[in-house]
Design a protein around this motif. Structure first.
Motif, PDB file in Angstrom:
ATOM      1  N   GLU A 213      50.249  57.377  62.125  1.00 27.35           N
ATOM      2  CA  GLU A 213      51.431  56.608  62.515  1.00 27.35           C
ATOM      3  C   GLU A 213      51.861  55.676  61.377  1.00 27.35           C
ATOM      4  OE1 GLU A 213      54.603  55.430  64.299  1.00 27.35           O
ATOM      5  OE2 GLU A 213      53.247  56.842  65.317  1.00 27.35           O
ATOM      6  N   PHE A 214      53.110  55.863  60.895  1.00 27.30           N
ATOM      7  CA  PHE A 214      53.577  55.092  59.744  1.00 27.30           C
ATOM      8  C   PHE A 214      53.692  53.610  60.084  1.00 27.30           C
ATOM      9  CE2 PHE A 214      56.958  53.568  56.831  1.00 27.30           C
ATOM     10  CZ  PHE A 214      56.289  53.792  55.640  1.00 27.30           C
ATOM     11  N   GLY A 215      53.903  53.290  61.348  1.00 28.71           N
ATOM     12  CA  GLY A 215      53.990  51.890  61.742  1.00 28.71           C
ATOM     13  C   GLY A 215      52.723  51.118  61.431  1.00 28.71           C
ATOM     14  N   LEU A 216      51.562  51.780  61.507  1.00 28.89           N
ATOM     15  CA  LEU A 216      50.306  51.117  61.160  1.00 28.89           C
ATOM     16  C   LEU A 216      50.292  50.712  59.683  1.00 28.89           C
ATOM     17  CD1 LEU A 216      47.745  53.400  63.047  1.00 28.89           C
ATOM     18  CD2 LEU A 216      48.510  51.104  63.695  1.00 28.89           C
ATOM     19  N   LEU A 217      50.794  51.601  58.836  1.00 29.93           N
ATOM     20  CA  LEU A 217      50.833  51.285  57.407  1.00 29.93           C
ATOM     21  C   LEU A 217      51.816  50.156  57.125  1.00 29.93           C
ATOM     22  CD1 LEU A 217      50.853  54.928  55.954  1.00 29.93           C
ATOM     23  CD2 LEU A 217      48.900  53.449  56.411  1.00 29.93           C
ATOM     24  N   GLU A 218      52.968  50.202  57.767  1.00 33.26           N
ATOM     25  CA  GLU A 218      53.961  49.149  57.566  1.00 33.26           C
ATOM     26  C   GLU A 218      53.420  47.794  58.019  1.00 33.26           C
ATOM     27  OE1 GLU A 218      58.406  50.964  57.791  1.00 33.26           O
ATOM     28  OE2 GLU A 218      57.331  50.823  59.696  1.00 33.26           O
ATOM     29  N   ALA A 219      52.750  47.784  59.158  1.00 29.62           N
ATOM     30  CA  ALA A 219      52.199  46.528  59.654  1.00 29.62           C
ATOM     31  C   ALA A 219      51.139  45.976  58.708  1.00 29.62           C
ATOM     32  CB  ALA A 219      51.610  46.736  61.047  1.00 29.62           C
ATOM     33  N   ALA A 220      50.293  46.851  58.203  1.00 27.75           N
ATOM     34  CA  ALA A 220      49.243  46.407  57.290  1.00 27.75           C
ATOM     35  C   ALA A 220      49.834  45.869  55.993  1.00 27.75           C
ATOM     36  CB  ALA A 220      48.291  47.566  56.992  1.00 27.75           C
ATOM     37  N   LEU A 221      50.844  46.541  55.459  1.00 28.16           N
ATOM     38  CA  LEU A 221      51.475  46.076  54.222  1.00 28.16           C
ATOM     39  C   LEU A 221      52.211  44.763  54.448  1.00 28.16           C
ATOM     40  CD1 LEU A 221      52.842  49.484  52.878  1.00 28.16           C
ATOM     41  CD2 LEU A 221      50.957  48.154  51.941  1.00 28.16           C
ATOM     42  N   THR A 222      52.826  44.618  55.614  1.00 29.41           N
ATOM     43  CA  THR A 222      53.526  43.374  55.934  1.00 29.41           C
ATOM     44  C   THR A 222      52.567  42.194  55.990  1.00 29.41           C
ATOM     45  OG1 THR A 222      55.173  44.595  57.209  1.00 29.41           O
ATOM     46  CG2 THR A 222      54.995  42.231  57.641  1.00 29.41           C
ATOM     47  N   LEU A 223      51.357  42.448  56.458  1.00 31.81           N
ATOM     48  CA  LEU A 223      50.347  41.401  56.553  1.00 31.81           C
ATOM     49  C   LEU A 223      49.638  41.154  55.224  1.00 31.81           C
ATOM     50  CD1 LEU A 223      48.824  42.338  60.024  1.00 31.81           C
ATOM     51  CD2 LEU A 223      50.302  40.394  59.497  1.00 31.81           C
ATOM     52  N   GLY A 224      50.059  41.848  54.172  1.00 31.31           N
ATOM     53  CA  GLY A 224      49.517  41.594  52.841  1.00 31.31           C
ATOM     54  C   GLY A 224      48.304  42.412  52.464  1.00 31.31           C
ATOM     55  N   THR A 225      48.062  43.511  53.154  1.00 32.86           N
ATOM     56  CA  THR A 225      46.907  44.356  52.829  1.00 32.86           C
ATOM     57  C   THR A 225      47.096  45.016  51.468  1.00 32.86           C
ATOM     58  OG1 THR A 225      46.617  44.832  55.172  1.00 32.86           O
ATOM     59  CG2 THR A 225      45.480  46.267  53.623  1.00 32.86           C
ATOM     60  N   LYS A 226      46.103  44.906  50.637  1.00 33.95           N
ATOM     61  CA  LYS A 226      46.168  45.524  49.308  1.00 33.95           C
ATOM     62  C   LYS A 226      45.869  47.016  49.404  1.00 33.95           C
ATOM     63  CE  LYS A 226      46.983  41.536  47.476  1.00 33.95           C
ATOM     64  NZ  LYS A 226      48.353  41.216  46.999  1.00 33.95           N
TER      65      LYS A 226
END
Length: 321
Positions: A213-226
């Motif tokens: 699910e691409f939303g998981l990646l977007e959420a992680a990147l939004t939260l600053g995940t490297k």
């Protein structure tokens, strides 16, 4: 059970029905094999000579076509001589189930006819080592690369066109080259399994990764995940059940390349055992060896399936078939 129950779409099966259907999937082919072997009027295109009569060239235990045998019997009757006798038989390449079962047992209890020959279990152990190292090397490189291709489009664009091209090249075509580079022992065999599974593995795992699910990646990147934490904390846990299932399937592909791989370089492994037994027309041993490959492969797959249900209890697709 009603007809509608048999064809219900993705209907859950009770453990009892699963067991019965699983047993039936093996029993039905065995019954067909037994019928062809033991029912005299069902096929049996040859005759097993039990008495030669007065036919000079026949020998007891010899097999011949029924039409030719009938001609010999008719010729002996016309000449007033003793005709040969025989029983309906199948060709030598189709032994009866009890003969294969006996060979399955004696392969582990009777020493090989050749002084330097290997026992069946020794040949199997050689083959399993080739499978292990070939699939391990393929996975160590192919799994990370497949995940990277599934997450990062530039990496996919850089690698996948060539991989798509290379996966259509038959792995056995590289046999002579592998021998020239790696010698005549297990190296070329391992290389063929790596070539046969690596390129397929990268594409399959990349496709599995893209289904996350691409939303998981977007959420992680939004939260600053490297980037590294994105792969280790989001992508890998998200695809792990499907990745595990992909590896089970790809391991089966590695077994299919084993027979071709073992024809390259030195003669060893289960393929050499099968070839030697076929050369001496010990086809019951051939069937026993082939059955052993299936037993080991199925046993490993069932063990991996059981382990998958324990590792990923939240995955609803586990154990639903």
């Amino acid at each position: 059970m009603s007809a509608s129950a048999w064809f219900a779409v993705r209907a859950p099966l009770s453990p009892r029905r699963k067991l019965l259907l699983g047993i039936g999937s093996f029993v039905l082919p065995l019954l067909l094999w037994a019928a062809v072997s033991y029912v005299p009027w069902l096929w049996h295109p040859q005759v097993l000579v039990s008495s030669v009569g007065e036919v000079d060239y026949l020998e007891v235990g010899m097999r011949m076509d029924r039409a030719q045998f009938a001609e010999e019997v008719a010729a002996m009757h016309e000449a007033g001589k003793t005709p040969p006798q025989g029983t309906p038989a199948n060709p030598v390449y189709l032994p009866a189930p009890h003969e294969v079962a006996r060979a399955f047992y004696t392969a582990f209890t009777t020493a090989p006819e050749q002084k330097d020959g290997l026992w069946l279990h020794e040949s199997l152990w050689q083959s399993m080592q080739v499978i292990f190292w070939g699939f391990l090397i393929s996975s160590v490189i192919g799994v990370p690369l497949g995940i990277l291709c599934g997450v990062y489009s530039p990496i996919a664009r850089l690698n996948e066109p060539f991989i798509e091209f290379f996966r259509y090249l038959p792995a056995p075509a590289f046999g002579a080259l592998a021998v020239a580079i790696l010698g005549i022992h297990d190296g070329p065999k391992i290389a063929i399994i790596v070539i046969g599974t690596f390129f397929q593995q990268v594409l399959v795992i990349a496709n599995t990764t893209r289904k996350l699910e691409f939303g998981l990646l977007e959420a992680a990147l939004t939260l600053g995940t490297k980037r590294w934490r994105l792969l280790s904390r989001v992508v890998l846990p998200g695809i792990l059940p499907d990745l595990y299932r992909d590896q089970r399937v790809l391991l089966g592909w590695a077994w299919t390349y084993l027979i071709v791989a073992e024809l390259i370089g030195t003669s060893s492994g289960i393929t050499f055992f099968i070839t030697q037994q076929a050369r001496y027309q010990h086809f019951e041993n051939v069937y026993a060896a082939i059955a052993m490959i299936g037993v080991i492969g199925l046993g490993i797959d069932l063990m991996l399936a059981w382990l998958g249900r324990r590792l990923f209890p939240w995955d609803r697709s586990q154990g639903k078939s």
